[in-house]
Design a protein around this motif. Structure first.
Motif, PDB file in Angstrom:
ATOM      1  N   UNK A  30       9.569   4.045  -0.811  1.00 16.63           N
ATOM      2  CA  UNK A  30       9.887   3.347  -2.046  1.00 16.63           C
ATOM      3  C   UNK A  30       9.636   1.858  -1.848  1.00 16.63           C
ATOM      4  N   UNK A  31       9.525   1.140  -2.948  1.00 20.95           N
ATOM      5  CA  UNK A  31       9.288  -0.294  -2.868  1.00 20.95           C
ATOM      6  C   UNK A  31       8.921  -0.862  -4.227  1.00 20.95           C
ATOM      7  N   UNK A  32       8.385  -2.072  -4.199  1.00 28.76           N
ATOM      8  CA  UNK A  32       8.026  -2.774  -5.429  1.00 28.76           C
ATOM      9  C   UNK A  32       6.653  -3.404  -5.261  1.00 28.76           C
ATOM     10  N   UNK A  39       5.627 -11.396 -10.584  1.00 27.35           N
ATOM     11  CA  UNK A  39       5.834 -10.525 -11.727  1.00 27.35           C
ATOM     12  C   UNK A  39       5.490  -9.081 -11.346  1.00 27.35           C
ATOM     13  N   UNK A  40       6.270  -8.107 -11.832  1.00 27.97           N
ATOM     14  CA  UNK A  40       5.985  -6.699 -11.486  1.00 27.97           C
ATOM     15  C   UNK A  40       4.669  -6.222 -12.094  1.00 27.97           C
ATOM     16  N   UNK A  58       6.943   1.819 -12.272  1.00 29.16           N
ATOM     17  CA  UNK A  58       7.570   1.834 -13.589  1.00 29.16           C
ATOM     18  C   UNK A  58       7.487   0.451 -14.231  1.00 29.16           C
ATOM     19  N   UNK A  59       8.259   0.221 -15.288  1.00 33.39           N
ATOM     20  CA  UNK A  59       8.193  -1.047 -16.014  1.00 33.39           C
ATOM     21  C   UNK A  59       8.693  -2.227 -15.191  1.00 33.39           C
ATOM     22  N   UNK A  60       9.474  -1.955 -14.158  1.00 32.20           N
ATOM     23  CA  UNK A  60       9.969  -3.019 -13.293  1.00 32.20           C
ATOM     24  C   UNK A  60       9.153  -3.175 -12.016  1.00 32.20           C
ATOM     25  N   UNK A  61       8.059  -2.420 -11.895  1.00 34.76           N
ATOM     26  CA  UNK A  61       7.209  -2.516 -10.721  1.00 34.76           C
ATOM     27  C   UNK A  61       7.672  -1.695  -9.535  1.00 34.76           C
ATOM     28  N   UNK A  62       8.715  -0.878  -9.692  1.00 32.77           N
ATOM     29  CA  UNK A  62       9.224  -0.081  -8.582  1.00 32.77           C
ATOM     30  C   UNK A  62       8.533   1.283  -8.546  1.00 32.77           C
ATOM     31  N   UNK A  97       8.630  -0.358   1.465  1.00 33.32           N
ATOM     32  CA  UNK A  97       7.419  -1.155   1.605  1.00 33.32           C
ATOM     33  C   UNK A  97       7.085  -1.789   0.266  1.00 33.32           C
ATOM     34  N   UNK A  98       7.042  -3.118   0.245  1.00 34.48           N
ATOM     35  CA  UNK A  98       6.650  -3.870  -0.944  1.00 34.48           C
ATOM     36  C   UNK A  98       5.228  -4.395  -0.766  1.00 34.48           C
ATOM     37  N   UNK A  99       4.509  -4.512  -1.880  1.00 39.94           N
ATOM     38  CA  UNK A  99       3.135  -4.986  -1.838  1.00 39.94           C
ATOM     39  C   UNK A  99       2.938  -6.062  -2.896  1.00 39.94           C
ATOM     40  N   UNK A 100       2.043  -7.014  -2.577  1.00 37.63           N
ATOM     41  CA  UNK A 100       1.659  -8.068  -3.514  1.00 37.63           C
ATOM     42  C   UNK A 100       0.162  -7.972  -3.740  1.00 37.63           C
ATOM     43  N   UNK A 101      -0.260  -7.764  -4.969  1.00 36.60           N
ATOM     44  CA  UNK A 101      -1.670  -7.590  -5.315  1.00 36.60           C
ATOM     45  C   UNK A 101      -2.292  -8.923  -5.698  1.00 36.60           C
ATOM     46  N   UNK A 102      -3.564  -9.091  -5.311  1.00 31.05           N
ATOM     47  CA  UNK A 102      -4.324 -10.287  -5.668  1.00 31.05           C
ATOM     48  C   UNK A 102      -5.275  -9.959  -6.814  1.00 31.05           C
TER      49      UNK A 102
END
Length: 322
Positions: A30-32, A39-40, A58-62, A97-102
């Motif tokens: 799980x993560x975001x 922003x999600x 989902x709508x919150x990015x989770x 695990x959280x991820x940040x997209x470019x």
């Protein structure tokens, strides 16, 4: 003293056997997923190629995905307008695990899977590979899928009508081009002029075209190259989907439709599709109707499966201790 020592050894063995027989619960992740501003990212996909399963945010990015095996696996994180991320995780120890997209104007696939059975074997190939998505195929005005692929550089076709097209890669065709669908070779198109691709175009999610010799991986027939067709991946746990598509063309009165019903409930997977396409003789301003150029196609497919993950380490322990 010897009796005490024997009792101690028996208790130790009993403890090891009970610990080995303890079932291993499946892993989860799980993560975001967010962008650079925090922003999600809604609807971002997280996909495991080896398992052919995944989920979306989902709508919150989770996101949350259960019933995963406890081993090292490659995961793909992708969303429209962002660069794709490939990450290798050890699911035995990683559960968050959280991820940040470019952001990306044009998405460039740095690693391309060439249709091998194990997606984690990300080996480089000296031959150029073109990847065509479903959106690109639907933008082409064509009567069949090979006709749509013939717009790619280096790809042409040999056709004897609206329903029969054979792929040609850099001037070579027939038994010098290998066609693969979900890892299974399609041999019918390699022979006579009237033998076309026996693939339902509506069931194709992605096409990879390898331009150049690939005889080491696919055999001597792949002198010109390989065309890989991939169907839609299975849905995530708890999802169901009903999809309907239709197509009409005025020149030959082509009418086509496809119905697909897929789902994933309680470890049970299904995907049922039926497609039909028919057309009358086409016409032009000089000859009028060209008779015997009409065709009709019918295709159906059924996929049924059960997803269960077993702990082989526990099974081996029970066998050795018994």
């Amino acid at each position: 003293m010897k009796k005490i020592l024997i009792i101690f050894i028996i208790l130790a063995l009993a403890f090891n056997v009970s610990a080995a027989e303890a079932p291993t619960s499946p892993a989860f992740l799980q993560g975001k997923i967010t962008d650079k501003s925090g922003q999600p990212v809604i609807g971002a996909s997280l996909y495991f190629p080896d398992l052919k399963t995944g989920t979306t945010t989902n709508q919150d990015g989770f996101y949350t995905i259960d019933n995963l095996p406890k081993r090292k696996m490659v995961v793909q994180i992708n969303s429209v307008g962002f660069k794709m991320i490939l990450d290798k995780l050890d699911l035995a120890s990683t559960h968050q695990k959280d991820y940040m997209l470019e952001e990306s104007v044009t998405e460039i696939n740095e690693v391309t899977v060439t249709g091998q059975s194990v997606a984690t074997q990300m080996s480089r190939t000296p031959s150029p590979i073109s990847v065509i998505t479903t959106a690109q195929l639907q933008q082409q005005s064509s009567t069949n899928i090979i006709d749509a692929l013939s717009t790619q550089p280096g790809i042409s076709q040999i056709t004897t009508g609206g329903g029969i097209s054979k792929p040609v890669i850099r001037g070579l065709g027939y038994n010098r081009v290998v066609v693969v669908e979900d890892g299974v070779r399609q041999e019918g198109q390699q022979w006579g002029d009237e033998h076309g691709i026996e693939i339902d175009e509506n069931d194709v999610n992605r096409v990879e075209i390898l331009k150049g010799p690939a005889s080491l991986m696919y055999g001597s027939d792949a002198m010109a190259g390989v065309i890989n067709f991939f169907s839609d991946p299975t849905l995530s746990e708890g999802l169901m989907k009903l999809n309907a598509m239709a197509n009409y063309q005025t020149n030959n009165g082509l009418m086509a439709y496809s119905l697909d019903y897929a789902g994933h409930k309680k470890s049970f997977i299904w995907d049922v599709r039926y497609s039909q396409k028919q057309a009358h003789a086409y016409q032009n301003q000089v000859d009028g109707y060209v008779y015997n150029s009409g065709f009709s196609e019918n295709a159906s497919s059924v996929l049924l499966g059960i997803t269960k993950y077993l702990s082989f380490n526990s099974w081996n322990s029970r066998r050795e201790s018994g």
